[in-house]
Every structure is written in structure tokens, then in C-alpha cells.
Design an enzyme around this catalytic site. Sequence first.
Site, PDB file in Angstrom:
ATOM      1  CB  THR A 286      -7.946   9.901  -0.171  1.00  0.00           C
ATOM      2  OG1 THR A 286      -7.469  10.548   1.171  1.00  0.00           O
ATOM      3  CG2 THR A 286      -7.195  10.485  -1.100  1.00  0.00           C
TER       4      THR A 286
ATOM      5  CE1 TYR B 185     -14.266   5.132   1.756  1.00  0.00           C
ATOM      6  CE2 TYR B 185     -12.359   5.723   0.675  1.00  0.00           C
ATOM      7  CZ  TYR B 185     -12.950   4.968   1.728  1.00  0.00           C
ATOM      8  OH  TYR B 185     -12.458   3.846   2.336  1.00  0.00           O
TER       9      TYR B 185
ATOM     10  NE  ARG C 186      -3.345   2.402   2.866  1.00  0.00           N
ATOM     11  CZ  ARG C 186      -3.863   2.845   3.974  1.00  0.00           C
ATOM     12  NH1 ARG C 186      -3.835   2.053   5.045  1.00  0.00           N
ATOM     13  NH2 ARG C 186      -4.562   3.918   4.166  1.00  0.00           N
TER      14      ARG C 186
ATOM     15  NE  ARG D  85     -13.717   4.965   7.500  1.00  0.00           N
ATOM     16  CZ  ARG D  85     -12.391   4.741   8.475  1.00  0.00           C
ATOM     17  NH1 ARG D  85     -13.006   5.332   9.477  1.00  0.00           N
ATOM     18  NH2 ARG D  85     -11.419   4.667   8.313  1.00  0.00           N
TER      19      ARG D  85
ATOM     20  CG  HIS E 112      -4.784   3.105  -3.857  1.00  0.00           C
ATOM     21  ND1 HIS E 112      -4.286   4.507  -3.393  1.00  0.00           N
ATOM     22  CD2 HIS E 112      -4.427   2.837  -5.228  1.00  0.00           C
ATOM     23  CE1 HIS E 112      -3.803   5.136  -4.509  1.00  0.00           C
ATOM     24  NE2 HIS E 112      -4.068   4.237  -5.789  1.00  0.00           N
TER      25      HIS E 112
ATOM     26  NE  ARG F  99      -3.903   7.811  -2.325  1.00  0.00           N
ATOM     27  CZ  ARG F  99      -5.000   8.183  -3.020  1.00  0.00           C
ATOM     28  NH1 ARG F  99      -4.876   9.176  -3.795  1.00  0.00           N
ATOM     29  NH2 ARG F  99      -6.163   7.467  -2.792  1.00  0.00           N
TER      30      ARG F  99
ATOM     31  CD1 TRP G 178      -5.553  15.638   1.530  1.00  0.00           C
ATOM     32  CD2 TRP G 178      -7.363  14.565   0.448  1.00  0.00           C
ATOM     33  NE1 TRP G 178      -6.237  16.557   0.702  1.00  0.00           N
ATOM     34  CE2 TRP G 178      -7.333  16.023   0.174  1.00  0.00           C
ATOM     35  CE3 TRP G 178      -8.458  14.092   0.044  1.00  0.00           C
ATOM     36  CZ2 TRP G 178      -8.156  16.633  -0.734  1.00  0.00           C
ATOM     37  CZ3 TRP G 178      -9.478  14.675  -0.917  1.00  0.00           C
ATOM     38  CH2 TRP G 178      -9.129  15.795  -1.257  1.00  0.00           C
ATOM     39  CG  ASN G 179      -3.441   8.226   4.218  1.00  0.00           C
ATOM     40  OD1 ASN G 179      -2.394   7.802   3.404  1.00  0.00           O
ATOM     41  ND2 ASN G 179      -4.897   7.692   3.923  1.00  0.00           N
TER      42      ASN G 179
ATOM     43  CD  GLN H 253       1.184  10.360   7.473  1.00  0.00           C
ATOM     44  OE1 GLN H 253       1.988  11.010   7.282  1.00  0.00           O
ATOM     45  NE2 GLN H 253       0.701   9.983   8.627  1.00  0.00           N
ATOM     46  CB  SER H 254      -1.800  10.317   1.016  1.00  0.00           C
ATOM     47  OG  SER H 254      -3.083  10.326   1.853  1.00  0.00           O
TER      48      SER H 254
END
Length: 210
Positions: A22, A91, A9, A115, A158, A61, A15-16, A12-13
Site C-alpha cells: 500500500t 513502497y 496503527r 520488506r 502506520h 485510513r 489493501w491489507n 485493516q485497510s
Amino acid sequence: MAHTLVLVRHGQSEWNKKNLFTGWRDVELTEQGRTEAREAGELMKAAGLDFDMAFTSALKRAQETNRLALDALGQSGIPVIENEALNERDYGDLAGLNKDDAREKWGEEQVHIWRRSFDVPPPGGESLKMTAERVLPYFEAEILPKVLAGKRVLVAAHGNSLRALVMQLDKLGPDEIVEVNIATGVPIAYELDDNGNVISKKVLVERDYS
């Protein structure tokens, strides 16, 4: 003959870090995320892994994670295939929202269902089931044949697109996969037999930055 497939994966982005949904929004890695990506490459190198080719999503990312990991592994020259079939779950209307703000707007229970349920999508978005329905055909048509032909393959993608793959590889049901978390920057190394069944699975480090 054992065939190598490794999943990782993205690190960390931005937005994370901000606790935002995201999905398909194209955001950068944080410095921690870049460190995680490099560490993933170092972990794979220490485990004696190397690759013939890599697959990643259409989102930067994941692409940067793939690039940094391969650089750390000393394999920056291998072919890399990018495809939006490996993108994160969409999302929809939740994208860009803080998860706590979403809970205030729709309620804790509803956001938890969006989620964590397998087949209930958020407004305008995808469920995990819908994500799997685009990830798995691509995997079966483009990635798995390369693995079974003897190519050592890295997939940098992801949390939810990789959960779809883990669900198939580990033969998990819908109730089981929704409990699976995939940490950022942690390689999951599989060995498959000639029929694509898992011989062995190893998580190279236990860490959770999600």
C-alpha cells in the site's frame, strides 16, 4: 512526572485485506478495520486513557482510525494535526502489487529483503531507515515537545512510521526493529519521564490482523 503517549496503527485497510503493498496509496478501511478502530478507542477508555490532542498522517485510513477511536473514547472534539511526515513507508514500484505476485516477479529472497531489511529500499520507494529519517525529526520537533509539556497525545499512523517511533522509544537497533510487528488497531501506551525516556509500555491487547 509521567507523560502519556499512545501509538495506534490504523485498522485493516482494503489493501491489507487483499495482500497488496500500500505505502502512500490512499485506501479505505474495511469494515473489520473500522471495528478495530472503534475497539481501540474502547480499549483506551477501559484503560482510563484520555487525550489533549492527536496526530495522524495525511492518509485517510489513519485519519479514519483516529476519528473512530476518538469517537469511541468520547473525545471527538480534541485538536487533530495531520502531517505526511507520519505517512506509511513509500513502497515505490511495489505499491498496488500483490505480495505473492511480487515474489514471483522478483523472487522470495529479494522481496523479503525489501520488506524486512532496515536500509534497502524497493525500487522507487523508501527503506525503513529512510522512513525513520522523516518520521523522527517530526516527532522530535512537533510531538515530543507537546508530550513533555504535559499534553496527553495519541498518534494514529502506520506500521512502518510507528516502527520508527518504537525503535527510538524502545532504543532498538536496526536488527531488532525489523523483527517488530505492529498489529492493526492495537494501542501501545507509553509513559515517559521528563527527558522522554520510557517509564512503562503497555500493549492494550494482543492481536495480529496484519
